[in-house]
Design a protein around this motif. Structure first.
Motif, mmCIF file in Angstrom:
data_model
loop_
_atom_site.group_PDB
_atom_site.id
_atom_site.type_symbol
_atom_site.label_atom_id
_atom_site.label_comp_id
_atom_site.label_asym_id
_atom_site.label_seq_id
_atom_site.Cartn_x
_atom_site.Cartn_y
_atom_site.Cartn_z
ATOM 1 N N SER A 84 0.850 -1.196 0.000
ATOM 2 C CA SER A 84 0.000 0.000 0.000
ATOM 3 C C SER A 84 0.883 1.243 0.000
ATOM 4 O O SER A 84 2.054 1.193 0.379
ATOM 5 N N PHE A 85 0.299 2.313 -0.457
ATOM 6 C CA PHE A 85 1.006 3.593 -0.353
ATOM 7 C C PHE A 85 -0.019 4.716 -0.297
ATOM 8 O O PHE A 85 -1.177 4.578 -0.724
ATOM 9 N N ILE A 86 0.448 5.828 0.226
ATOM 10 C CA ILE A 86 -0.358 7.057 0.244
ATOM 11 C C ILE A 86 0.409 8.113 -0.552
ATOM 12 O O ILE A 86 1.565 8.427 -0.241
ATOM 13 N N LYS A 87 -0.246 8.591 -1.593
ATOM 14 C CA LYS A 87 0.309 9.692 -2.387
ATOM 15 C C LYS A 87 -0.311 10.985 -1.860
ATOM 16 O O LYS A 87 -1.526 11.177 -1.925
ATOM 17 N N THR A 88 0.530 11.857 -1.320
ATOM 18 C CA THR A 88 0.027 13.075 -0.686
ATOM 19 C C THR A 88 0.483 14.308 -1.467
ATOM 20 O O THR A 88 1.685 14.484 -1.723
ATOM 21 N N PHE A 89 -0.465 15.145 -1.827
ATOM 22 C CA PHE A 89 -0.176 16.436 -2.451
ATOM 23 C C PHE A 89 -0.161 17.482 -1.337
ATOM 24 O O PHE A 89 -1.163 17.681 -0.644
ATOM 25 N N ILE A 90 0.978 18.151 -1.173
ATOM 26 C CA ILE A 90 1.141 19.117 -0.080
ATOM 27 C C ILE A 90 1.253 20.523 -0.664
ATOM 28 O O ILE A 90 2.167 20.815 -1.442
ATOM 29 N N PHE A 91 0.321 21.390 -0.287
ATOM 30 C CA PHE A 91 0.272 22.770 -0.770
ATOM 31 C C PHE A 91 0.600 23.724 0.371
ATOM 32 O O PHE A 91 0.213 23.484 1.512
ATOM 33 N N GLU A 92 1.291 24.801 0.039
ATOM 34 C CA GLU A 92 1.564 25.853 1.018
ATOM 35 C C GLU A 92 0.916 27.149 0.554
ATOM 36 O O GLU A 92 0.900 27.452 -0.647
ATOM 37 N N LYS A 93 0.392 27.896 1.505
ATOM 38 C CA LYS A 93 -0.260 29.158 1.163
ATOM 39 C C LYS A 93 0.749 30.126 0.530
ATOM 40 O O LYS A 93 1.878 30.271 0.998
ATOM 41 N N GLY A 94 0.329 30.761 -0.553
ATOM 42 C CA GLY A 94 1.169 31.757 -1.224
ATOM 43 C C GLY A 94 2.231 31.180 -2.125
ATOM 44 O O GLY A 94 3.020 31.931 -2.712
ATOM 45 N N LYS A 95 2.278 29.845 -2.267
ATOM 46 C CA LYS A 95 3.332 29.200 -3.049
ATOM 47 C C LYS A 95 2.788 28.647 -4.371
ATOM 48 O O LYS A 95 1.607 28.342 -4.491
ATOM 49 N N TYR A 96 3.715 28.519 -5.316
ATOM 50 C CA TYR A 96 3.361 27.949 -6.626
ATOM 51 C C TYR A 96 3.951 26.556 -6.827
ATOM 52 O O TYR A 96 3.950 26.046 -7.937
ATOM 53 N N PHE A 97 4.456 25.962 -5.772
ATOM 54 C CA PHE A 97 4.968 24.605 -5.906
ATOM 55 C C PHE A 97 4.151 23.651 -5.038
ATOM 56 O O PHE A 97 3.551 24.039 -4.033
ATOM 57 N N ILE A 98 4.127 22.406 -5.475
ATOM 58 C CA ILE A 98 3.411 21.345 -4.766
ATOM 59 C C ILE A 98 4.430 20.264 -4.434
ATOM 60 O O ILE A 98 5.211 19.860 -5.304
ATOM 61 N N GLU A 99 4.421 19.811 -3.214
ATOM 62 C CA GLU A 99 5.241 18.647 -2.869
ATOM 63 C C GLU A 99 4.384 17.400 -3.031
ATOM 64 O O GLU A 99 3.261 17.339 -2.534
ATOM 65 N N ILE A 100 4.912 16.434 -3.772
ATOM 66 C CA ILE A 100 4.195 15.179 -3.985
ATOM 67 C C ILE A 100 4.995 14.076 -3.310
ATOM 68 O O ILE A 100 6.127 13.775 -3.699
ATOM 69 N N LYS A 101 4.383 13.488 -2.273
ATOM 70 C CA LYS A 101 5.102 12.547 -1.413
ATOM 71 C C LYS A 101 4.439 11.171 -1.451
ATOM 72 O O LYS A 101 3.220 11.063 -1.402
ATOM 73 N N TYR A 102 5.272 10.139 -1.564
ATOM 74 C CA TYR A 102 4.801 8.749 -1.499
ATOM 75 C C TYR A 102 5.302 8.115 -0.203
ATOM 76 O O TYR A 102 6.508 8.129 0.067
ATOM 77 N N ASP A 103 4.372 7.580 0.595
ATOM 78 C CA ASP A 103 4.711 6.766 1.766
ATOM 79 C C ASP A 103 4.313 5.328 1.435
ATOM 80 O O ASP A 103 3.112 5.016 1.360
ATOM 81 N N ILE A 104 5.315 4.476 1.231
ATOM 82 C CA ILE A 104 5.073 3.119 0.717
ATOM 83 C C ILE A 104 5.302 2.100 1.828
ATOM 84 O O ILE A 104 6.315 2.145 2.545
ATOM 85 N N LEU A 105 4.369 1.157 1.944
ATOM 86 C CA LEU A 105 4.456 0.094 2.958
ATOM 87 C C LEU A 105 4.505 -1.262 2.258
ATOM 88 O O LEU A 105 3.660 -1.582 1.432
#
Length: 534
Positions: free
Chosen positions: A152-173
């Protein structure tokens, strides 16, 4: 001296013609593409009208993102602080998935080919996410579990206020009894041609670069035209702390991979009208009954240096000021500083033109003084030409001696013309690359200094000021008929060239011409007074 002036003017026109060719280079590639494959352009076969039931919608103060619920790909991205068109309320869509045009950001994992890699809605029930005033960060998770429940894994899209970049993180089990060999990838897909705009998007006019760019271990910044992918060259190489992007005027989309692994960058042509660029990480092992995290950043936004430095120390190089970047960068800093006072980019352009002319005044004074001296000895020059018309070597020597006697340097008088060329070109690059100037109004009908004058008033005024400057300079009184005809056509030729130039650049040239006329009047008046005293 006047043949030298004409030579410089012809060189100037040649440079303008080169720029028309250079920025129509995409048009050149397009014509070849049209001949070969336009009839085979594929409509986006994966297109379907955007249905809110099929997507996850995320909105921050800067971005509105739409993610495909099944694939986890970003299929649309709106920049909320930028308009699609001037005087319109619609936000600018940088990424989109339409019938005639595709531009997406995809990401995922490789090494799980035995599994159905589709997100199950039962684990991802929320469709809408909105960052609140009190939030600094917004996390949007998408969960995937294999049919046997062992991976299993969780793909998380992380947004910050005022920013134009997105962090895309995979936590894989990994719950299996053997290690998993996995890698992460990110790519950008875009149509080469928008088939809906084929008939009106490639008319005569100045084009800016649109294509792929990258930074790797060997090259800090390099770019490649979409039409060249799989034809002339491809992107390849490895990078540990760099990026790969798709660029266009004012905006860029870029993957900035994780730095703890080595990443391979690539480009490929998917079909006759779609290209892809991206990266793949090196494989890493997740041991049995253990977990691993990996992430990457995705920039979707304007080319603003201070913002891009937050994700990469070299992504700002996509603000491509060309070979004159060392002029354009300080010029923009000064223009930006002036705009902080005037709050009008047009007035700031007028102000920076005045500053440039003031700095160049001592050099200009030398030029006009030389021109005045040349006119004063023109009678003697004509006499020498008549007397030694059959002996060129003696004629040239006599004229050179006359110049020396009167302390005239025919070459030195044209230094301002030489200096003005890089300033002119630097300002041009600055206007077409600085997103701060996009849709920036001046007054009345000029509502976008980065675009051409819609009524061509400024180019006509520029032609008039060029004509007046030519008359005041008195060039036509001292040249032969052939040269005189060339000079008479110069204002018309200049006007035609400037019809498609950004109105901010034409404004610069008009103000420069007016200031030159005023400077000439002042200097000639001063020289006349000095002559009368003698």
């Amino acid at each position: 001296m006047y043949w030298i002036r004409n030579t410089f003017i012809l060189i100037f026109l040649f440079v303008l013609a080169f720029f028309v060719y250079k920025f129509n280079n995409e048009n050149f590639f397009y014509k070849a593409f049209q001949k070969e494959k336009l009839s085979n352009i594929k409509i986006n076969e994966s297109y379907k009208k955007l249905d809110l039931k099929d997507v996850i919608s995320i909105q921050t103060d800067t971005l509105k993102i739409f993610i495909d619920k099944k694939t986890g790909d970003i299929i649309k991205a709106d920049l909320l602080k930028y308009k699609e068109k001037i005087n319109k309320s619609d936000s600018f869509s940088l990424l989109k998935s339409e019938k005639n045009f595709l531009y997406q950001a995809n990401s995922g994992l490789t090494g799980l080919s035995n599994y159905n890699f589709v997100y199950d809605e039962k684990y991802n029930k929320l469709n809408n996410f909105l960052i609140t005033d009190s939030q600094k960060e917004l996390k949007v998770p998408m969960k995937w579990i294999s049919s046997d429940g062992n991976i299993s894994f969780i793909k998380t899209f992380i947004f910050e206020k005022g920013k134009y970049f997105i962090e895309i993180k995979y936590d894989i089990l990994n719950k299996t009894n053997k290690p998993l060999n996995i890698s992460m990838y990110g790519n950008l897909k875009q149509s080469i041609i928008d088939s809906q705009k084929v008939n009106n998007n490639y008319s005569f006019g100045l084009k800016t670069f649109r294509g792929a760019a990258y930074s790797n271990d060997e090259e800090k910044y390099s770019k490649i035209n979409f039409f060249s992918i799989d034809k002339k060259e491809n992107i390849s190489g490895y990078t540990k702390n760099n990026w790969i992007a798709m660029v266009q005027p004012y905006f860029v989309t870029a993957w900035i991979p994780d730095t703890f692994v080595k990443n391979k960058i690539f480009s490929e042509k998917i079909d006759s009208n779609v290209v892809s660029v991206g990266y793949t990480t090196e494989n890493f092992n997740i041991n049995s009954n253990s977990s691993q995290s990996i992430s990457s950043k995705l920039w979707i936004g304007p080319k603003i240096k201070k913002n891009m430095l937050e994700v990469s120390d070299s992504l700002y190089l996509t603000i491509d000021y060309g070979f004159l970047w060392f002029f354009s960068q300080p010029l923009f800093k000064l223009l930006n500083y002036l705009n902080s006072f005037f709050n009008n980019w047009g007035i700031s352009i007028i102000a920076i033109t005045c500053i440039i002319k003031l700095i160049m005044f001592p050099i200009s004074k030398v030029q006009y003084t030389q021109m005045a001296k040349m006119r004063s000895i023109q009678g003697e020059v004509n006499e020498i030409k008549k007397k030694y018309k059959d002996n060129k070597s003696v004629l040239n020597k006599k004229i050179i001696d006359l110049y020396k006697k009167n302390d005239i340097n025919p070459i030195g008088g044209f230094l301002p013309l030489i200096i003005q060329m890089p300033i002119f070109l630097s300002l041009y690059y600055m206007l077409i690359e600085s997103v701060e100037l996009r849709h920036s109004p001046f007054f009345l009908w000029i509502n976008d200094l980065s675009d051409k004058d819609p009524y061509f008033v400024l180019p006509i005024l520029m032609g008039i000021t060029t004509f007046l400057l030519q008359k005041i300079s008195g060039n036509e009184d001292n040249i032969d008929e052939t040269q005189k005809k060339i000079m008479q056509f110069m204002p018309i030729v200049f006007t035609i060239f400037f019809l498609w130039f950004p109105s901010g650049l034409v404004l610069y040239y008009i103000v420069s011409n007016i200031l030159t006329i005023i400077q000439q009047k002042i200097i000639y008046k001063q020289l006349k007074k000095e002559k009368n005293k003698l």
